[in-house]
Design a protein around this motif. Sequence first.
Motif, PDB file in Angstrom:
ATOM      1  N   ARG A 253       0.837  -1.219   0.000  1.00 10.53           N
ATOM      2  CA  ARG A 253       0.000   0.000   0.000  1.00 10.53           C
ATOM      3  C   ARG A 253       0.860   1.252   0.000  1.00 10.53           C
ATOM      4  O   ARG A 253       0.575   2.226  -0.721  1.00 10.53           O
ATOM      5  CB  ARG A 253      -0.932  -0.018   1.227  1.00 10.53           C
ATOM      6  CG  ARG A 253      -2.080  -1.003   1.128  1.00 10.53           C
ATOM      7  CD  ARG A 253      -3.075  -0.792   2.252  1.00 10.53           C
ATOM      8  NE  ARG A 253      -2.526  -1.179   3.553  1.00 10.53           N
ATOM      9  CZ  ARG A 253      -2.703  -2.367   4.123  1.00 10.53           C
ATOM     10  NH1 ARG A 253      -3.408  -3.301   3.510  1.00 10.53           N
ATOM     11  NH2 ARG A 253      -2.186  -2.636   5.311  1.00 10.53           N
ATOM     12  N   GLY A 254       1.914   1.261   0.801  1.00  2.73           N
ATOM     13  CA  GLY A 254       2.798   2.423   0.851  1.00  2.73           C
ATOM     14  C   GLY A 254       3.486   2.685  -0.473  1.00  2.73           C
ATOM     15  O   GLY A 254       3.641   3.833  -0.898  1.00  2.73           O
ATOM     16  N   THR A 255       3.897   1.604  -1.152  1.00  2.00           N
ATOM     17  CA  THR A 255       4.558   1.739  -2.458  1.00  2.00           C
ATOM     18  C   THR A 255       3.622   2.365  -3.483  1.00  2.00           C
ATOM     19  O   THR A 255       4.008   3.280  -4.225  1.00  2.00           O
ATOM     20  CB  THR A 255       5.034   0.361  -2.945  1.00  2.00           C
ATOM     21  OG1 THR A 255       5.966  -0.187  -2.004  1.00  2.00           O
ATOM     22  CG2 THR A 255       5.700   0.478  -4.304  1.00  2.00           C
ATOM     23  N   ALA A 275       0.192  10.377   4.625  1.00  2.00           N
ATOM     24  CA  ALA A 275      -1.014   9.712   4.113  1.00  2.00           C
ATOM     25  C   ALA A 275      -0.925   8.206   4.321  1.00  2.00           C
ATOM     26  O   ALA A 275      -1.920   7.553   4.674  1.00  2.00           O
ATOM     27  CB  ALA A 275      -1.196  10.039   2.636  1.00  2.00           C
ATOM     28  N   SER A 276       0.263   7.634   4.124  1.00  2.00           N
ATOM     29  CA  SER A 276       0.434   6.196   4.322  1.00  2.00           C
ATOM     30  C   SER A 276       0.206   5.808   5.774  1.00  2.00           C
ATOM     31  O   SER A 276      -0.440   4.788   6.054  1.00  2.00           O
ATOM     32  CB  SER A 276       1.845   5.780   3.874  1.00  2.00           C
ATOM     33  OG  SER A 276       2.072   4.420   4.158  1.00  2.00           O
ATOM     34  N   PRO A 301       4.836   3.897   5.810  1.00  2.00           N
ATOM     35  CA  PRO A 301       5.436   5.204   5.546  1.00  2.00           C
ATOM     36  C   PRO A 301       6.835   5.136   4.944  1.00  2.00           C
ATOM     37  O   PRO A 301       7.173   5.942   4.068  1.00  2.00           O
ATOM     38  CB  PRO A 301       5.468   5.853   6.935  1.00  2.00           C
ATOM     39  CG  PRO A 301       4.350   5.203   7.682  1.00  2.00           C
ATOM     40  CD  PRO A 301       4.330   3.794   7.187  1.00  2.00           C
ATOM     41  N   GLU A 302       7.670   4.193   5.395  1.00  2.00           N
ATOM     42  CA  GLU A 302       9.019   4.100   4.837  1.00  2.00           C
ATOM     43  C   GLU A 302       8.989   3.686   3.366  1.00  2.00           C
ATOM     44  O   GLU A 302       9.773   4.187   2.557  1.00  2.00           O
ATOM     45  CB  GLU A 302       9.851   3.107   5.652  1.00  2.00           C
ATOM     46  CG  GLU A 302      10.369   3.662   6.960  1.00  2.00           C
ATOM     47  CD  GLU A 302      11.294   4.848   6.769  1.00  2.00           C
ATOM     48  OE1 GLU A 302      12.249   4.746   5.982  1.00  2.00           O
ATOM     49  OE2 GLU A 302      11.058   5.899   7.398  1.00  2.00           O
ATOM     50  N   SER A 303       8.088   2.792   3.018  1.00  2.00           N
ATOM     51  CA  SER A 303       7.934   2.412   1.608  1.00  2.00           C
ATOM     52  C   SER A 303       7.407   3.592   0.798  1.00  2.00           C
ATOM     53  O   SER A 303       7.870   3.850  -0.321  1.00  2.00           O
ATOM     54  CB  SER A 303       6.971   1.224   1.476  1.00  2.00           C
ATOM     55  OG  SER A 303       7.432   0.113   2.214  1.00  2.00           O
ATOM     56  N   ALA A 304       6.454   4.322   1.361  1.00  2.00           N
ATOM     57  CA  ALA A 304       5.850   5.459   0.652  1.00  2.00           C
ATOM     58  C   ALA A 304       6.875   6.549   0.384  1.00  2.00           C
ATOM     59  O   ALA A 304       6.943   7.093  -0.733  1.00  2.00           O
ATOM     60  CB  ALA A 304       4.683   6.014   1.464  1.00  2.00           C
ATOM     61  N   ASN A 305       7.703   6.878   1.388  1.00  2.00           N
ATOM     62  CA  ASN A 305       8.631   7.999   1.176  1.00  2.00           C
ATOM     63  C   ASN A 305       9.718   7.641   0.176  1.00  2.00           C
ATOM     64  O   ASN A 305      10.177   8.487  -0.590  1.00  2.00           O
ATOM     65  CB  ASN A 305       9.191   8.527   2.512  1.00  2.00           C
ATOM     66  CG  ASN A 305      10.382   7.752   3.045  1.00  2.00           C
ATOM     67  OD1 ASN A 305      11.339   7.468   2.352  1.00  2.00           O
ATOM     68  ND2 ASN A 305      10.329   7.437   4.321  1.00  2.00           N
ATOM     69  N   ASN A 306      10.136   6.351   0.127  1.00  2.00           N
ATOM     70  CA  ASN A 306      11.160   5.996  -0.847  1.00  2.00           C
ATOM     71  C   ASN A 306      10.594   5.929  -2.252  1.00  2.00           C
ATOM     72  O   ASN A 306      11.237   6.357  -3.216  1.00  2.00           O
ATOM     73  CB  ASN A 306      11.813   4.668  -0.472  1.00  2.00           C
ATOM     74  CG  ASN A 306      13.187   4.511  -1.109  1.00  2.00           C
ATOM     75  OD1 ASN A 306      13.329   3.871  -2.128  1.00  2.00           O
ATOM     76  ND2 ASN A 306      14.188   5.140  -0.511  1.00  2.00           N
ATOM     77  N   ALA A 307       9.370   5.398  -2.390  1.00  2.00           N
ATOM     78  CA  ALA A 307       8.731   5.380  -3.707  1.00  2.00           C
ATOM     79  C   ALA A 307       8.521   6.805  -4.219  1.00  2.00           C
ATOM     80  O   ALA A 307       8.763   7.105  -5.393  1.00  2.00           O
ATOM     81  CB  ALA A 307       7.400   4.638  -3.631  1.00  2.00           C
TER      82      ALA A 307
END
Length: 497
Positions: A253-255, A275-276, A301-307
Amino acid sequence: MLENLALGFSTAVTFQNLGFAFIGCVIGTAIGVLPGVGPVATISLLLPLTFGLDPITSMIMLAGIYYGAQYGGSTSAILLNLPGEVTAVVTTLEGHKMALAGRAGAALAVAALGSFFAGTVATLFVAASGPVLTGVAMSFGPAEYFSLILLGLIAATVLAQGSIFKSLAMIVLGVVLGLVGTDVQSGQLRFTLGFPQLFEGVGFVPLAMGIFGVAEIIRNLECPENRAGTASRVGKLWLTKTEFKRAVPSVLRGTALGSLLGILPGGGLALSTFASYMLERKVSKYRHEFGSGAIEGVAGPESANNAASQTSFIPMLTLGLPANAVMALMIGALMIQGIQPGPRMIAEQPTLFWGLIASMWIGNLMLVIINLPLVGVWVWLLKVPYKYLYPAILVFCGIGAYSINNSVFDVYQTAVFGLVGYALIKLEFEPAPLLIGFVLGPMMEEYLKRAMLLSHGDVGVFVERPLSAVFLLLGVLALGAMVMPSIRRKKDQALSE
């Protein structure tokens, strides 16, 4: 796409490019770990160095610093409750709680592995969507570009942190600074204050180094250092079977969320992270653990910020429009090399475009290798007193500013903008929109003049062309969304009185 990626990997895996990718990743991780430094200030300080490097090599290094900082920010956030990056603020909420409970190793592992997966997916997303967007952009005329840039400036204002009106003021100030110098069409001097050194405009490097580098140093010096030790031992750097099962859906989901929101100009990176986290709190089966160390609150969140950090390259590479302050610096680095990012970049600079994209995946792999085994090194780095760091940074600023044009005036510019940046920080003005306005302002003026010349002065061209009209409509809607809450608050206050 596979042929293009093959070209990119053949470019990125040369000894020189791999070496500078590694250097960028190490520097990025280090400045992500250290609170108060950040990728914007670091890249600003390193811009003079890129002048002597090959364009591909310099961009690979700068990109490594950018997304490396997203990795590094999570380390200090989890271990010390000190977010090295704005996007790592969310990670402290659950990551540090996991560290207090003796699960720091699991938190660090899920942050690194989630970021690697998100970076891989986002890299493929950039590779697939880049040529498509470039094809669309090739059909743009001056009216479409003007409206798109105006929409980007409005979006940067709406999505920026803090007061919207202060963000708008920073955008306007950036545009005004971008107009300093000689008007290309009329030859008239504008806002030069009688200084012949400003006839060609305000220097991009002195502005960036002063506003972000020097100003950040002054701000850090007035704050006493408060660096605590780790809350507990790190433990095993791996996930249990249960933790892995819980983390996988959050990473996915974060990605997806970060890949989409990262394209937005202004605050897409921070927005995707917050948002994540909010999404995970709503959809997770273990929402009762949030606030006490839920692994979903780190994985998502960590996946979201890197994507998001990867996909923010899309508008910069394909349209020549920066999604954030770092992308504005990237455009500046390319301009120093005489390269104009935009729709023609894939055709004119294919090795640079695809080499940079391929290096993103290589850099993400390097970051997993760098981050997990070297946790002890980063913890030690956090203990280095700032009083030993800032003199070296200031000397580097002076040398870097002078080396671009061998001009003492550029050093003075850096110092002046450093004081201006510090004043903006004290007045709680976010300086990032200023840099975006500085880069986009001259471009917007150029396309405005072209559109007016082609239409013989008819302003209706901006609404007669369908794409231009759509961009303007979106800008009006964004402005409405920005202004309506404040109007409602004023009405509520008036009624209560």
